[in-house]
Motif scaffolding. Structure first.
Motif, short mmCIF file in Angstrom:
data_model
loop_
_atom_site.label_atom_id
_atom_site.label_comp_id
_atom_site.label_asym_id
_atom_site.label_seq_id
_atom_site.Cartn_x
_atom_site.Cartn_y
_atom_site.Cartn_z
N UNK A 1 0.82 -1.21 0.00
CA UNK A 1 0.00 0.00 0.00
C UNK A 1 0.85 1.26 0.00
N UNK B 1 3.17 4.38 -1.11
CA UNK B 1 3.12 5.28 -2.27
C UNK B 1 4.10 4.86 -3.36
N UNK B 2 5.29 4.41 -2.94
CA UNK B 2 6.29 4.11 -3.97
C UNK B 2 5.89 2.89 -4.79
N UNK C 1 2.66 2.29 -5.62
CA UNK C 1 1.73 2.90 -6.58
C UNK C 1 2.52 3.65 -7.66
N UNK C 2 3.56 4.36 -7.21
CA UNK C 2 4.36 5.13 -8.17
C UNK C 2 5.01 4.19 -9.20
N UNK C 3 5.50 3.05 -8.74
CA UNK C 3 6.12 2.10 -9.67
C UNK C 3 5.07 1.57 -10.65
N UNK C 4 3.88 1.29 -10.15
CA UNK C 4 2.80 0.86 -11.05
C UNK C 4 2.51 1.96 -12.06
N UNK C 5 2.50 3.21 -11.56
CA UNK C 5 2.12 4.32 -12.42
C UNK C 5 3.13 4.53 -13.53
N UNK C 6 4.38 4.05 -13.35
CA UNK C 6 5.29 4.21 -14.47
C UNK C 6 5.37 2.94 -15.31
N UNK C 7 4.42 2.06 -15.11
CA UNK C 7 4.27 0.95 -16.03
C UNK C 7 5.09 -0.27 -15.69
N UNK C 8 5.59 -0.36 -14.47
CA UNK C 8 6.32 -1.56 -14.08
C UNK C 8 5.32 -2.70 -13.91
N UNK D 1 10.12 -3.88 -5.47
CA UNK D 1 9.84 -2.77 -4.55
C UNK D 1 9.23 -3.26 -3.24
N UNK E 1 -0.46 -1.67 -18.49
CA UNK E 1 0.92 -1.41 -18.12
C UNK E 1 1.62 -0.58 -19.20
N UNK F 1 0.62 3.10 -18.80
CA UNK F 1 1.19 3.76 -17.62
C UNK F 1 2.66 4.11 -17.85
N UNK F 2 3.00 5.33 -17.55
CA UNK F 2 4.40 5.72 -17.64
C UNK F 2 4.78 6.10 -19.06
N UNK G 1 3.40 12.52 -7.78
CA UNK G 1 2.66 12.33 -6.55
C UNK G 1 2.85 13.49 -5.58
N UNK H 1 7.51 9.73 0.10
CA UNK H 1 6.98 8.37 0.20
C UNK H 1 6.78 7.74 -1.17
N UNK H 2 6.81 8.55 -2.22
CA UNK H 2 6.58 7.99 -3.55
C UNK H 2 7.86 7.45 -4.17
N UNK I 1 10.95 4.79 -3.75
CA UNK I 1 11.32 3.60 -3.01
C UNK I 1 12.58 3.90 -2.19
#
Lengths: 349, 412, 565
Positions: A245, A247-248, A250-257, A266, C98, C101-102, C109, C114-115, C117
């Motif tokens: 849960x 943020x990072x 979600x951020x990884x998902x958001x960049x298409x990983x 992650x 996928x 996205x990106x 964010x 926190x966004x 890693x």
């Protein structure tokens, strides 16, 4: 915060050396607690031999062993001897406790090693699966499994394993570290006796002996390992649920990983950090479990002998073994903290 | 673990709105759903069953726990679960064993709360040298294998031999010594978190004395983590008691029935294929520990805000914005804005991290954070011990559940 | 251009929209009844355009845009349509999603710390974004990552590429996030409150960067924010969300100058506006100007010891300041400036390293026991977070009356009466004495917190960011109540805040803090209109005004200055 490589290196070195120094008070506290708790009841000789020997004889032995000196003098002597590696001699069979530690300790190490393998192999993948299938069938099944193994005393699991696999099915040996004949071979037939049977068996070079040793290790490793696996499942599951849960993630998902990589690169990596940090605790816990496992399987390690000396009320032996375990626990928790500091870039010094 | 992250509506015991029904247990069950509720109810039923058996043991058991019959009889009408190698009736031993277990649990848990919780609150609040010494001692004891510690204490208390009440007391005291560090750690950590909470500052600004702050403000909020720990310790105390008994350090068979002792005596039976003397006492242990653990697990789920999806009712914030709008523009009359939010499907900020209102973070900058130093500017020694106390949680990240010592320490 | 709302659509471009969202609903399954977070929103986004989605907490603005990228938890049910060119995004799963996205839609964010890693280097994370969509070697990706970090203005990108997130400042972290977002030249960037977690000067830099990137790369941006100043600064068009619905949308100037929907009107009216004349009711009545000093600080220093022999941090350095009765002294500064520490020192919450803090004649640094408690009776403190500053285990009445109980004032009955009196004064129903804090809204809780601070009739009050946790429309009302009570009770107030617009609304005098020191101290007029220090001027210039025309003018000036330099 650290600016670059060198300052981080310095901070790390400082942290580790401070942490190393803190082993001393930890060990001292434990040793002191053990010493005084066990002396409150009086002298060990009366406890061990009371009623069996005439009073004059006990008195003479007490005098000789220094148990009539003031308690603080005894404490000082105990500490001084301990520093020299002298943990005293057992009252009932007059062995040097340090010899017991050296010859029986490796057996316990071997058992804990096997059990850790079981715990990792079962606990981490199942915990990961449970988190990814949160609140689905697999999660519920795995959680039930973890609760069950948490709830079952290790000696009860051990007895059940023996009953099923040794008595009813007859697949595996019921107790001991090796068959009687092989045991002598392993103790005397090798050049350097490591007291770790798997190493001795490899040295000895006989496949049948090796298989025999492995067969003897299966049930004890399962009993102790599954208990620990329950803890690993819980830990991995709860931590992975939380990092999933983050943020990072979600951020990884958001960049298409891809989802699999999001989890493994992650979430899982971050989730494992706290699992590593509790390893020190786990080792202490497993030593406790090892006492019961060894007693049940007559696995002749420190735990088995500890329970034997307990029954004989030989408190010098008990005190010596307990002290040794205290040292191991303190060192182990230092090592784990050190590993953690190296692995996690965020550890604050 | 800050107290404010928990929704106080759901924390069973404790003050609730006076208008609402005040039955803590019922409120707790009502706050659970689906799987959690199933777990909680199963746990409660199992524990209630054991309490009943313990209470009415003499009525339920066919024989006395120390009545001797022919040894190792198989299961029959006279002896529903057979007899042991010592000639005891297995079923009667199990029934009376429940009584021993309950006595030890109650004593051990009560003792460790009475000692550990106030110690943790005072240590966490006062800090300084007292705190450092206590943390060092408690951490050392905590790191030590609990069974070994229990053995050492039980040698001290019972002097190596046990009578009826002294046996139970010895077991309870040894288990207490094992648990005090756990309560201490949990309450101290919660206190450290709570003492920098604004409501504690508010009391300090108002001029409250330390005693009032510690026991009037911090303790009630810290105590939220106690129920989970209690269930945990209840199950652990059964396991420790059984472990002591199994090693021959429990309670003598003639003074009380104890499952661990019976399992110890059943060891040799296994080799002869006599299974009932081991399996039934063992199952009794497993069952009660599962019951208590299920209660703990579901409590933990309910109390862990990260694992909950909240919703269903409208929040006061929404209404407030609506009122503010309506007050300015008198829209409600025109019907453009809903005066009341529909009962069930209301628009509610979901309790997800990204939904929290933006708050200026005066302490956010790791690079420039001067203000951020408050409350955590420990010196070298305490910074280490803080780290080690949060060993399972990594302190600042809340990765593991810091209230959950199961993450750190298991049973024997 | 818009499907709902006022419907006026001058249309910036005649090309087909890049992204068109139609009637999207989002519902969350919960333990209780399902929650409708988004109820049928529709909008379009043209190429190269900045669309601001504005709303307060719980308006569904974040949920709505995450739904497009399929980033909601599995408990969410999404219906409707969102087409990116020809691709239908709603319902898109797995590999197909996928790839979008990106590569085609990227996201920035709110909270960069926190966004990112924490256990991976910044460069690793930028490379990851590249490697999942582009065929390139690790070395190529690394080289590109360094370029990108340079592009977003991170100094020493070749070194920084190997830094861990915790080694970067907040602004640098957000820049790294932006580098990741632009790494694959997406068509759309969704920026979710990209500057909310940042200081105002850093916010201005990040907004400049976004502007610059938009112009250079031609990316369309969906900017989600609650800050009307940011909207005025960045947006071409605005969509206003309220309770899950999109109530109004249109070009940015129309929204600011001719808002149609009552909610938009209210929102704009509630936003404090730096530099706009304030109602006379906010000024301290003339007869009280120059009253007695209630609190004074002399040569105050606060150091925080560094860890493990590291150098101590000087949070407050040689500060002298005083607060008079009847006046509001605003203490402004960015994070780390020491303003909160100073505020806490003023009521004795923070041990000081050296110096004196006198409240009504008592030095509270040295005072102990009875004298200190007596001094505390005469002071109050209002906290930033209303949710955390009230003991969740006490009723509102008990919370308010507690300071009286501590000081042995009154009887149980009279304390209750007094609590009710104060509830009335802060415009809350008196039957709230029976309630618990969690049953109240944020703004109500903050008013309870205010009531508690005032219950003993203090002569000096410290308010630490009392409204920064509140939504704008709620903030306005709390501030009104606060100033009204301050006038009627006449206490001197130290008002700690980062928000210059709020300061302009209520302060009599202003002290600007920077790196632990007060760099400028003067009347509101002087400090805000004629700052003497460069830092103060920078701070003022960085605040985006909720006025699109004004912001456009400013940006042109800034750009010209930039080009000259």
């Amino acid at each position: 915060m650290a600016k670059g490589g060198t300052s981080r290196g310095w901070a790390l070195a400082k942290y580790l050396s401070l942490r190393l120094v803190l082993i001393i008070p930890t060990v001292l506290i434990l040793v002191t607690v053990v010493f005084f708790f066990m002396r409150v009841i009086g002298d060990p000789i009366t406890a061990a031999q009371g009623g069996r020997l005439p009073p004059e004889e006990i008195e003479a032995r007490k005098q000789a062993a220094g148990f009539n000196d003031p308690i603080l003098v005894q404490y000082g002597r105990f500490l001084a001897n301990m520093l020299r590696g002298d943990f005293g001699r057992t009252l009932t069979d007059n062995q040097a406790v340090s010899d017991i530690l050296l010859t029986k300790g490796p057996a316990t190490v071997e058992l804990v090693f096997w059990a850790l393998i079981v715990a990792f192999a079962v606990g981490i993948p199942l915990g990961r699966l449970a988190a990814r299938k949160y609140n689905k069938g697999a999660d519920i099944a795995i959680r039930s499994f973890a609760v069950l193994f948490y709830a079952a005393p290790v000696f009860f699991v051990a007895l059940l394993l023996k009953l099923v696999f040794s008595i009813w099915l007859g697949w595996l040996p019921i107790s001991g570290r090796a068959s009687a004949g092989n045991q002598t071979l392993l103790e005397t037939g090798v050049q350097t006796n490591t007291h770790i049977y798997i190493l001795n068996a490899i040295q000895y070079g006989d496949g049948a002996v090796l298989v025999d040793v492995l067969q003897h290790a299966i049930l004890p490793a399962l009993a102790l390992g599954l208990l620990t696996a329950g803890v690993f499942i819980r830990l991995t599951r709860i931590n992975l649920l939380q990092t999933l849960r983050a943020d990072y993630v979600t951020a990884a998902r958001a960049r298409g990983v891809a989802e699999g990589k999001v989890v493994s690169k992650h979430a899982f990596r971050n989730a494992l950090i706290p699992v590593v940090t509790v390893m020190g605790m786990q080792i202490a816990m497993m030593l406790g479990g090892a006492i019961l496992t060894e007693t049940t399987f007559e696995w002749q390690g420190l735990g088995y002998w500890l329970s034997q000396y307990l029954l004989k009320r030989d408190f010098v032996a008990v005190q010596g073994i307990t002290t040794a375990i205290a040292v191991v626990v303190a060192v182990a928790s230092f090592l784990i903290d050190a590993i953690n500091a190296l692995v996690d870039p965020r550890v604050r010094y | 673990m800050s107290a404010s992250t928990l929704d106080p509506t759901d924390l069973g015991p404790g003050p609730r709105s006076r208008k609402k029904l005040r039955v803590p247990g019922l409120a707790l069950i009502q706050s659970t759903h689906g799987l959690q509720r199933g777990m909680l109810l199963t746990g409660i039923v199992i524990v209630a069953l054991f309490l009943l058996v313990a209470l009415f043991a003499p009525l339920i058991a066919p024989y006395e726990f120390n009545q001797i019959f022919t040894a190792q009889l198989p299961m029959s009408g006279d002896h529903p679960l057979g007899t042991t190698v010592g000639g005891f009736d297995v079923w009667s031993r199990i029934v009376f064993g429940a009584r021993t277990a309950v006595e030890v649990i109650v004593l051990a848990v009560a003792l460790s709360i009475v000692v550990g919780v106030p110690l943790g609150v005072v240590s966490g609040y006062v800090s300084g040298l007292l705190d450092r010494v206590l943390v060092l001692v408690m951490d050392a004891l905590y790191a030590f294998p609990s069974l070994l510690l229990a053995i050492v204490v039980s040698i001290m208390v019972s002097q190596g031999r046990s009578g009826a009440m002294t046996g139970i007391l010895a077991a309870a005291v040894s288990i207490t010594v094992v648990f005090v560090p756990q309560y201490f750690r949990v309450t101290r950590n919660a206190t450290l978190a709570a003492k920098v909470e604004p409501y504690v500052d508010a009391a300090r600004v108002a001029g409250a004395r330390p005693g009032r702050i510690m026991f009037g403000h911090i303790l009630p909020n810290v105590s939220q983590s106690i129920p989970v720990l209690m269930t945990l310790n209840a199950s652990e105390s059964i396991l420790t008691l059984a472990g002591l008994g199994f090693l021959g350090f429990g309670i003598e068979p003639n003074s009380a029935a104890e499952w661990g002792y019976d399992l110890n005596k059943a060891r040799s039976d296994i080799a002869n294929g006599i299974w009932w003397t081991a399996v039934f006492p063992g199952l009794a242990i497993v069952l009660i520990v599962v019951g208590v653990t299920l209660i703990g697990e579901s409590l933990n789920d309910v109390l862990n805000p990260l694992l909950r999806t909240r919703g269903g009712t409208t929040t006061a914030d929404e209404d407030e914005v609506a009122q503010a709008v309506a007050a300015k523009t008198e829209l409600v009359a025109e019907g453009t804005l809903p005066a009341e939010v529909e009962a069930n499907t209301s628009v509610v900020p979901v309790a997800e991290p990204w939904m929290t209102p933006p708050v200026e973070e005066d302490s956010s900058g790791a690079d420039e954070g001067h203000d951020g130093g408050q409350g955590q500017t420990g010196d070298s020694l305490s910074s280490w011990s803080d780290g080690s106390v949060g060993r399972e949680s990594l302190g600042d990240n809340h990765l593991a559940d810091p209230n959950d010592p199961r993450c750190g320490k298991g049973s024997v | 251009m818009t499907a709902t709302g006022s419907g006026d659509s001058p249309g910036l471009t005649s090309t087909a929209p890049l992204l068109s969202v139609e009637d999207v609903h989002v519902a969350f399954r919960t333990d209780g009844a399902p929650v409708l977070a988004v109820r049928g929103i529709s909008y379009e986004l043209n190429p190269g355009e900045v669309l601001a989605i504005v709303g307060e907490s719980g308006s569904g603005k974040t949920v709505g845009s995450r739904a497009i990228m399929g980033l909601l938890p599995p408990t969410a049910t999404i219906t409707g349509s969102a087409r990116l060119d020809q691709t239908q995004l709603i319902g898109l799963r797995g590999e197909a999603m996928r790839q979008v996205r990106g590569d085609r839609i990227a996201m920035i964010f709110q909270e960069p710390s926190t966004a990112l890693d924490p256990v991976r280097t910044v460069g690793w994370q930028v490379c990851e974004a590249l490697l999942v969509h582009r065929k390139m070697t690790r070395a190529q990706a690394r080289a590109r990552a360094i370029e990108l970090l340079d592009l977003v203005g991170i100094p020493d990108p070749a070194q920084r590429v190997d830094s861990y997130p915790h080694q970067l400042s907040g602004g640098q972290k957000q820049r790294a996030m932006i580098a990741m977002a632009i790494s694959c030249d997406p068509e759309v960037i969704i920026a979710d409150e990209p500057t909310t977690a940042l200081d105002v000067t850093v916010q201005a830099q990040i907004l400049d960067l976004l502007h610059d990137l938009k112009d250079r790369l031609g990316t369309a941006i969906i900017l989600i924010t609650h800050n009307m100043g940011v909207v005025a600064d960045m947006a071409d068009r605005v969509a206003v969300m309220y309770r899950g619905e999109l109530v109004e949308s249109g070009p940015v100037r129309d929204i600011f100058e001719r808002p149609q929907h009552p909610y938009t009107k209210h929102l704009l009216a509630a936003v404090p506006y730096l530099g706009r004349p304030r109602p006379a009711s906010m000024d301290t009545p003339a007869e009280h100007v120059g009253a007695d000093i209630v609190m004074s600080v002399h040569d105050l220093c606060v150091d925080f010891p560094g860890r493990l022999g590291a150098e101590a941090v000087h949070a407050v350095k040689d500060v002298d300041v005083e607060v008079r009765a009847h006046e509001i002294l605003a203490l402004v500064g960015e994070s780390g400036s020491g303003k909160t520490t100073l505020g806490r020192c003023a009521v004795g919450l923070q041990p000081v390293t050296s110096g004196a803090v006198r409240v009504l004649g008592t030095d509270i640094v040295t005072a102990k026991g009875k004298a200190l408690r007596e001094a505390r009776r005469k002071m109050g403190f209002v906290f930033q977070d209303p949710a955390a500053s009230l003991n969740p285990r006490m009723t509102v009445g008990d919370c308010i009356a507690e300071p009286m109980l501590i000081h042995g004032m009154g009887t149980k009955q009279s304390r209750l009466e007094r609590a009710k009196e104060l509830l009335d004064a802060v415009e809350l129903p008196i039957d709230y004495v029976e309630r618990y804090p969690h049953e109240l809204s944020g703004g109500q809780r903050q008013r309870v917190s205010l009531a508690r601070a005032l219950v003993t009739g203090p002569e000096f009050v410290v308010a630490d960011e009392p409204t920064s946790a509140l939504d704008v429309s709620v903030q306005a009302r709390v501030l009104e109540v606060f100033v009204r009570l301050q006038h009627s009770m006449g206490f001197g107030c130290l008002f700690v805040t980062h928000d210059l617009a709020v300061v302009d609304l209520l302060a009599d005098r202003i002290a600007v803090m920077h790196r632990g020191e007060i760099v400028e101290l003067g009347s509101r007029e002087q400090v805000l209109r004629h700052p003497r220090q460069e830092y103060t001027a920078e701070l003022i210039a960085a605040v985006p005004l909720p006025d699109a025309a004004e912001q456009a003018k400013r940006r042109t000036i800034r750009r010209a200055a930039h080009l000259k330099a």
